[in-house]
Design an enzyme around this catalytic site. Structure first.
Site, PDB file in Angstrom:
ATOM      1  N   ASP A  10     -22.625 -29.256 -19.797  1.00  0.00           N
ATOM      2  CA  ASP A  10     -22.075 -30.384 -19.047  1.00  0.00           C
ATOM      3  C   ASP A  10     -22.354 -30.189 -17.564  1.00  0.00           C
ATOM      4  OD1 ASP A  10     -20.213 -28.545 -18.124  1.00  0.00           O
ATOM      5  OD2 ASP A  10     -18.517 -29.364 -19.248  1.00  0.00           O
ATOM      6  N   SER A  17     -12.604 -22.019 -16.315  1.00  0.00           N
ATOM      7  CA  SER A  17     -13.107 -22.829 -17.426  1.00  0.00           C
ATOM      8  C   SER A  17     -14.332 -22.239 -18.106  1.00  0.00           C
ATOM      9  CB  SER A  17     -13.438 -24.250 -16.942  1.00  0.00           C
ATOM     10  OG  SER A  17     -14.409 -24.218 -15.919  1.00  0.00           O
ATOM     11  N   HIS A  53     -20.932 -26.310 -16.853  1.00  0.00           N
ATOM     12  CA  HIS A  53     -20.881 -25.162 -17.761  1.00  0.00           C
ATOM     13  C   HIS A  53     -22.161 -25.001 -18.578  1.00  0.00           C
ATOM     14  CE1 HIS A  53     -16.721 -26.709 -17.172  1.00  0.00           C
ATOM     15  NE2 HIS A  53     -16.511 -25.439 -16.891  1.00  0.00           N
TER      16      HIS A  53
END
Length: 372
Positions: free
Chosen positions: A332, A47, A335
């Site tokens: 977040d 991600s 990340h």
């Protein structure tokens, strides 16, 4: 036929009708884009660099909703960031356009590479199963291999190999094998392996996966190490004091050490291969230690999220994020912000050996490698 065209063809996955002017680069200076240092970049990972491959999967690991992409031209795309990821900035520094996601790439969109990365993906196939749908590293390689096999049938092995030897292969794997495997209570992994044993298992598998890419023709590899994962908001939120987990930070050290040892071995033993390693942990420590110099005022709390350190629940659809995003290290629970991604990319691109070893991305791009 120009080598850049051969390399671009590799990722099409189907026949490509050559047009007139086949030796000219429409993305070169005359087309308004700066000179390309490499023909293409192929991206494998999770991600941190996924740009939409999970959008259509039955997966809980998605970011194709606002406020993700709030600072990205065009809005949410599936990037787990408010804007650019690290590989977006690296692509620009290499003179390439943004690299499209494998799931969405078609036609001339794929002319300069493909991004195979998938949120929740790991080195191990079982990693990330809590999120249901994801594309593990082995499957990412198979996705690349499928397109390569098809185009090699059209071009021939020699021409395809010449082209691939000039391309950058960026690989950022391993984070989920800890966060969404070893550290998960519903996985048996922690009872089966201690930290060193698990790092050995991961890098043994990682080595074979990278050798597979090498055997497919890859020669220029950029490997991203793991960061200080004990200091991300999700882990910080598990501490009532809001402090980094040194247990988690220590846990991932053997993995980084093993990857560097693997890299040195592969550079010696794989003819023509050039592997370089980005010290993500060192970059993160530098950002925290010199946060004010970089313009960061919030280093331990997410810009978008809920609960302690805004890390207990990650950024939800249509949640209102912080306004001063460039002052935050974390976007977040897991990340970094676009600003951090850009800083890290630029340092990896032209930094010294304390940041990227044994050479930087710019130097790697400029090396001429003949396929074996």
């Amino acid at each position: 036929m120009a080598l850049w065209i051969l390399c671009l063809l590799v990722v099409l996955g189907m026949g490509f009708n050559m047009v007139s002017g086949q030796g000219e680069d429409p993305f070169g200076p005359e087309g308004g884009r700066r000179r390309e240092m490499v023909p293409a970049m192929f991206i494998f990972g999770d991600s941190l660099i996924d740009n939409g491959n999970n959008n259509d999967l039955p997966s809980f690991a998605k970011a194709n909703y606002f406020p993700y992409g709030i600072d990205f031209n065009g809005g949410p795309t599936g990037r787990f960031s408010n804007g650019y990821t690290m590989v977006d900035e690296i692509a620009e520094l290499l003179g390439l356009p943004l690299i499209p996601a494998y799931s969405e790439a078609s036609g001339d969109q794929v002319l300069h590479g493909v991004n195979y990365a998938s949120a929740a993906a790991g080195i191990l196939d079982i990693t990330g199963r809590n999120f249901v749908g994801r594309i593990p590293f082995d499957q990412q390689i198979r996705n690349f291999q499928n397109t390569l096999d098809q185009i090699t049938d059209n071009l021939g092995a020699v021409d395809a190999a010449q082209a691939l030897a000039r391309c950058i292969f960026f690989v950022g794997m391993g984070s989920n094998d800890y966060l969404n495997n070893y550290l998960m209570p519903n996985y048996p992994t922690r009872n089966q392996y201690n930290g060193q044993q698990y790092a050995d298992l991961l890098v043994q598998q990682y080595t074979q996966q990278l050798k597979t890419l090498y055997n497919l023709g890859a020669r220029k590899f950029v490997l991203a190490g793991l960061g200080r994962m004990g200091c991300i908001p999700s882990i910080l939120a598990q501490s009532t004091a809001g402090s980094c987990s040194e247990e988690v930070n220590q846990l991932v050290l053997p993995f980084n050490a093993n990857v560097k040892a693997m890299l040195n071995s592969l550079n010696v033993n794989l003819p023509g291969a050039r592997f370089i390693y980005i010290e993500i942990a060192h970059l993160f420590e530098d950002l925290i230690a010199n946060s004010k110099i970089y313009g960061f005022s919030v280093v331990n709390r997410a810009c978008c999220g809920i609960g302690r350190n805004r890390g207990q629940i990650t950024c939800l659809p249509f949640q209102t994020p912080c306004e001063n995003r460039d002052q935050y290290v974390f976007w977040d629970a897991f990340h970094p912000t676009e600003k951090v991604n850009i800083i890290m990319a630029r340092k990896a691109f032209n930094g010294d050996t304390s940041i990227v070893y044994p050479m930087n991305i710019e130097q790697l791009a400029n090396i001429d490698i003949e396929p074996n």
